[in-house]
Design a protein around this motif. Structure first.
Motif, PDB file in Angstrom:
ATOM      1  N   SER B   9       0.820  -1.357   0.069  1.00  0.00           N
ATOM      2  CA  SER B   9      -0.031  -0.002   0.077  1.00  0.00           C
ATOM      3  C   SER B   9       0.822   1.166  -0.128  1.00  0.00           C
ATOM      4  CB  SER B   9      -1.092  -0.031   1.135  1.00  0.00           C
ATOM      5  OG  SER B   9      -1.854  -1.019   1.395  1.00  0.00           O
ATOM      6  N   PRO B  37      -8.082   4.990  -6.042  1.00  0.00           N
ATOM      7  CA  PRO B  37      -7.800   5.031  -4.686  1.00  0.00           C
ATOM      8  C   PRO B  37      -8.757   3.954  -3.670  1.00  0.00           C
ATOM      9  CG  PRO B  37      -9.317   6.962  -5.023  1.00  0.00           C
ATOM     10  CD  PRO B  37      -8.885   6.284  -6.354  1.00  0.00           C
ATOM     11  N   MET B  38      -8.216   3.530  -2.652  1.00  0.00           N
ATOM     12  CA  MET B  38      -9.150   2.827  -1.504  1.00  0.00           C
ATOM     13  C   MET B  38      -8.910   3.754  -0.260  1.00  0.00           C
ATOM     14  SD  MET B  38      -6.531  -0.464  -0.499  1.00  0.00           S
ATOM     15  CE  MET B  38      -4.983   0.041   0.014  1.00  0.00           C
ATOM     16  N   ARG B  39     -10.031   3.350   0.494  1.00  0.00           N
ATOM     17  CA  ARG B  39      -9.984   3.878   1.935  1.00  0.00           C
ATOM     18  C   ARG B  39      -9.240   3.078   2.817  1.00  0.00           C
ATOM     19  NH1 ARG B  39     -14.058   7.470   3.194  1.00  0.00           N
ATOM     20  NH2 ARG B  39     -13.398   8.100   1.115  1.00  0.00           N
ATOM     21  N   SER B  40      -8.409   3.470   3.580  1.00  0.00           N
ATOM     22  CA  SER B  40      -7.875   2.571   4.528  1.00  0.00           C
ATOM     23  C   SER B  40      -8.082   3.138   5.931  1.00  0.00           C
ATOM     24  CB  SER B  40      -6.321   2.583   4.468  1.00  0.00           C
ATOM     25  OG  SER B  40      -5.968   2.187   3.320  1.00  0.00           O
ATOM     26  N   ILE B  41      -8.570   2.296   6.844  1.00  0.00           N
ATOM     27  CA  ILE B  41      -8.856   2.249   7.985  1.00  0.00           C
ATOM     28  C   ILE B  41      -7.886   1.687   8.908  1.00  0.00           C
ATOM     29  CG2 ILE B  41     -10.742   2.301   9.758  1.00  0.00           C
ATOM     30  CD1 ILE B  41     -12.729   1.881   7.356  1.00  0.00           C
ATOM     31  N   TYR B  42      -7.395   2.443  10.076  1.00  0.00           N
ATOM     32  CA  TYR B  42      -6.464   1.906  10.916  1.00  0.00           C
ATOM     33  C   TYR B  42      -6.143   2.825  12.321  1.00  0.00           C
ATOM     34  CZ  TYR B  42      -4.045   5.874   8.758  1.00  0.00           C
ATOM     35  OH  TYR B  42      -3.868   6.997   8.398  1.00  0.00           O
ATOM     36  N   GLN B  50      -8.486   7.429   9.001  1.00  0.00           N
ATOM     37  CA  GLN B  50      -8.920   6.957   7.549  1.00  0.00           C
ATOM     38  C   GLN B  50      -8.012   7.901   6.664  1.00  0.00           C
ATOM     39  OE1 GLN B  50     -13.716   5.840   7.757  1.00  0.00           O
ATOM     40  NE2 GLN B  50     -12.974   7.250   6.221  1.00  0.00           N
ATOM     41  N   GLU B  53      -5.340   5.389   0.006  1.00  0.00           N
ATOM     42  CA  GLU B  53      -4.075   4.791  -0.509  1.00  0.00           C
ATOM     43  C   GLU B  53      -4.459   4.136  -1.831  1.00  0.00           C
ATOM     44  OE1 GLU B  53      -3.223   2.690   3.387  1.00  0.00           O
ATOM     45  OE2 GLU B  53      -1.395   3.768   3.143  1.00  0.00           O
ATOM     46  N   LEU B  55      -3.753   0.325  -3.872  1.00  0.00           N
ATOM     47  CA  LEU B  55      -3.068  -0.941  -3.519  1.00  0.00           C
ATOM     48  C   LEU B  55      -2.238  -1.397  -4.950  1.00  0.00           C
ATOM     49  CD1 LEU B  55      -3.761  -3.510  -1.915  1.00  0.00           C
ATOM     50  CD2 LEU B  55      -5.630  -4.112  -3.482  1.00  0.00           C
TER      51      LEU B  55
ATOM     52  N   VAL C  24     -11.326  -2.599  13.652  1.00  0.00           N
ATOM     53  CA  VAL C  24      -9.978  -2.115  13.990  1.00  0.00           C
ATOM     54  C   VAL C  24     -10.411  -1.646  15.579  1.00  0.00           C
ATOM     55  CG1 VAL C  24      -8.364   0.042  13.689  1.00  0.00           C
ATOM     56  CG2 VAL C  24      -9.413  -1.340  11.852  1.00  0.00           C
ATOM     57  N   ALA C  30      -5.739  -5.491  12.177  1.00  0.00           N
ATOM     58  CA  ALA C  30      -5.062  -4.274  12.342  1.00  0.00           C
ATOM     59  C   ALA C  30      -5.230  -3.053  11.348  1.00  0.00           C
ATOM     60  CB  ALA C  30      -3.533  -4.704  12.054  1.00  0.00           C
ATOM     61  N   CYS C  31      -5.683  -3.180  10.169  1.00  0.00           N
ATOM     62  CA  CYS C  31      -6.310  -2.426   9.273  1.00  0.00           C
ATOM     63  C   CYS C  31      -7.272  -3.042   8.235  1.00  0.00           C
ATOM     64  CB  CYS C  31      -4.948  -1.638   8.228  1.00  0.00           C
ATOM     65  SG  CYS C  31      -4.193  -3.089   7.405  1.00  0.00           S
ATOM     66  N   PHE C  32      -8.069  -2.021   7.697  1.00  0.00           N
ATOM     67  CA  PHE C  32      -9.148  -2.511   6.708  1.00  0.00           C
ATOM     68  C   PHE C  32      -9.217  -1.435   5.630  1.00  0.00           C
ATOM     69  CE2 PHE C  32     -13.717  -2.953   5.810  1.00  0.00           C
ATOM     70  CZ  PHE C  32     -14.020  -4.227   6.354  1.00  0.00           C
ATOM     71  N   GLN C  33      -8.992  -2.166   4.504  1.00  0.00           N
ATOM     72  CA  GLN C  33      -9.187  -1.218   3.220  1.00  0.00           C
ATOM     73  C   GLN C  33     -10.412  -1.681   2.509  1.00  0.00           C
ATOM     74  OE1 GLN C  33      -5.417  -3.262   2.508  1.00  0.00           O
ATOM     75  NE2 GLN C  33      -3.983  -1.776   2.874  1.00  0.00           N
ATOM     76  N   VAL C  34     -10.893  -0.484   2.023  1.00  0.00           N
ATOM     77  CA  VAL C  34     -12.079  -0.612   1.038  1.00  0.00           C
ATOM     78  C   VAL C  34     -11.670  -0.216  -0.444  1.00  0.00           C
ATOM     79  CG1 VAL C  34     -14.578  -0.372   0.787  1.00  0.00           C
ATOM     80  CG2 VAL C  34     -13.298  -0.329   2.951  1.00  0.00           C
ATOM     81  N   LEU C  35     -11.983  -1.153  -1.435  1.00  0.00           N
ATOM     82  CA  LEU C  35     -11.803  -0.787  -2.692  1.00  0.00           C
ATOM     83  C   LEU C  35     -13.312  -1.000  -3.565  1.00  0.00           C
ATOM     84  CD1 LEU C  35      -8.801  -2.888  -3.332  1.00  0.00           C
ATOM     85  CD2 LEU C  35      -8.909  -0.516  -4.334  1.00  0.00           C
TER      86      LEU C  35
END
Lengths: 108, 108, 108
Positions: B9, B37-42, B50, B53, B55, C24, C30-35
């Motif tokens: 990522s 783009p993708m939405r990253s949650i951490y 959020q 990012e 991939l 999370v 640890a992380c969660f990504q959405v495409l």
């Protein structure tokens, strides 16, 4: 029964959908998902090239993989298409059962 | 020879393409694909964050993975970049051979 | 400790983000990504259907997977959601350590 996530790249959304419908119809994959466009970078005849492609993700069983791959090679427009599979080692049991059911050949 | 699908990522498409071209050029991956783009949650410093990012998916061999990872850690802008690999356990033989050929170091 | 890449499909970006934040927050991923959106093709009541969905990618440990899956089945709007996991067999050590730390249950 063990299950696989199959990854395929292709140069058009129309082509991806056509192949996806054919593989689901033939019970060779349980589902077929298409993402994109994506940017692909690779070497071709010694030069670094870029192209836009679509990413396909399909779910099947190890028992059905070889027949799926043979069908996919015929349906795919490339001379040497990307067809790879990664193992599914855990998951929601009912969903894994659904993959198995959807890819079981119908009795003749 | 065994093959890997590598997942990375990164925070920009430009950065992804720059790294992808460098890794293909160095024969450390056979191809490098960028989606987003993708939405990253951490979690970051105790808060859920959020961010957008991109991939990246790359194909290489187990033999080349360690050198690829070392190069990628240098090229990547993050302090602790996501670099993970999942095994390729089946695929189109000609495509797997192409991965091996494209990542074989050139004779000096 | 071994690590997993989890793949989930869902019918909305809002739903994906809601589940991602919950998992999370609970230290189950640890992380969660959405495409997406992506095009999904599957059989439903004997007919081939198409729908738009979002693809979610999460990282967790094998130790935390079962509890994560149970929580996800409750949070997810589908009767039989796609929840699958592929093994992470190599990666950047500091990143794999971060997955382990972020999913470690807090001392009571």
């Amino acid at each position: 029964m063990s299950h696989l996530q199959v990854v395929v790249s292709i140069d058009s959304l129309d082509g991806a959908e056509r192949i996806g419908r054919a593989l689901v119809e033939a019970r060779l994959v349980a589902c077929f998902q298409v993402l994109g466009p994506m940017r692909s970078i690779y070497r071709w005849k010694g030069e670094i090239e870029q192209a836009d492609e679509w990413l396909c993700l399909a779910k099947t069983t190890t028992a059905r993989f070889d027949e799926m791959r043979e069908r996919l090679v015929v349906l795919h427009p490339y001379d040497n298409p990307e067809i790879i599979a990664t193992p599914i080692v855990a998951g929601h049991g009912d969903y894994l059962d659904w993959i198995s059911e959807q890819t079981r050949p119908l009795a003749q």
